[in-house]
Design an enzyme around this catalytic site. Structure first.
Site, PDB file in Angstrom:
ATOM      1  CB  SER A 187      -5.180  -3.698 -10.911  1.00 38.91           C
ATOM      2  OG  SER A 187      -6.444  -4.210 -11.928  1.00 38.91           O
ATOM      3  NE  ARG A 188      -5.168   1.738  -5.640  1.00 34.83           N
ATOM      4  CZ  ARG A 188      -6.093   2.657  -6.188  1.00 34.83           C
ATOM      5  NH1 ARG A 188      -6.220   2.790  -7.263  1.00 34.83           N
ATOM      6  NH2 ARG A 188      -7.083   3.412  -5.401  1.00 34.83           N
ATOM      7  CG  LEU A 189      -0.827  -4.167 -10.970  1.00 32.23           C
ATOM      8  CD1 LEU A 189      -1.199  -5.257 -12.126  1.00 32.23           C
ATOM      9  CD2 LEU A 189      -0.045  -4.780  -9.798  1.00 32.23           C
TER      10      LEU A 189
END
Ligand SMILES: Cc1cc2nc3c(=O)[nH]c(=O)nc-3n(C[C@H](O)[C@H](O)[C@H](O)COP(=O)(O)O)c2cc1C
Length: 209
Positions: A187-189
């Site tokens: 999730s692009r975290l």
């Protein structure tokens, strides 16, 4: 070309501040070793960004040594990058190990290594690479490929056995002031752990992705 739907979700590993070494060079060596073990493509290839006449310019080179002081690569001192470094001795390096979903960014001052160290590495290179270092006026305009081949033939005739190191060819060391480790996450975290050198001491902090 429609590139909008080309994307990967990263989930292989995570990076915690607590598990990172206190010394970023040790952390780098661990990640480089893991990239080599994972058979990452060209694990020592790194982008080197310099500034020439106020404008950024970058290219790929191979890391040839990492030691407690910094990161060493070899090139032609009269090349475009060599000219940029003469003007501005601050550079940035980037590694990307896609197979491990990892990147490392390094920033710092750059200086030439000693002539003796450059001699030692030059002598370890294959014969044809040593000839090539004399034949190529790296980054200069070349009238034709045959001109380069003819030059290499002349150099090989001049130095059939021992090839001395050209004075314009040698190593640089990047003395890091900032080193960031990036691990791709879902999730692009993503995880980003950044080390900054403040008065000789490395400080470690997590950055927002
Ligand atoms: C995988 C790879 C490795 C390279 N390694 C080196 C290197 O170690 N030293 C070097 O001078 N150029 C190397 N090059 C070529 C550079 O990318 C570049 O073309 C050259 O250094 C001239 O750059 P400049 O005109 O900005 O000085 C490599 C290129 C690639 C793609």
């Amino acid at each position: 070309m429609d590139l909008h739907n080309i994307r990967e979700d990263y989930s292989k590993q995570e990076l915690s501040q607590a598990h990172c070494h206190a010394d970023p060079i040790q952390q780098f060596e661990q990640w480089l070793q893991e990239a080599i073990t994972a058979k990452a493509n060209e694990p020592t290839a790194m982008n080197v960004a310099t500034v020439l006449d106020g404008k950024p310019t970058s290219r790929i080179v191979l890391l040839k040594e990492v030691n407690p002081n910094g990161f060493v690569f070899f090139t032609n001192y009269q090349s475009r990058k060599g000219q940029a470094i003469e003007q501005n001795p601050y550079v940035a390096l980037t590694f990307f190990w896609a197979e491990l979903e990892r990147s490392v960014r390094i920033e710092g001052r750059i200086e030439k290594i000693s002539a003796e160290e450059s001699d030692r590495y030059f002598a370890s290179r294959p014969y044809t690479s040593r000839v090539g270092a004399w034949a190529s006026h790296q980054s200069q305009v070349l009238a034709s490929k045959s001109e380069l081949v003819a030059k290499a033939t002349l150099i090989a005739a001049k130095y059939p056995l021992q090839v001395p190191r050209p004075p314009h060819w040698g190593g640089y060391i990047v003395l890091p002031e900032r080193i960031e480790f990036w691990q791709g996450r879902p999730s692009r975290l993503h995880d980003r752990i950044c080390y900054r050198l403040v008065e000789g001491v490395w400080h470690k902090e997590r950055l927002s992705p």
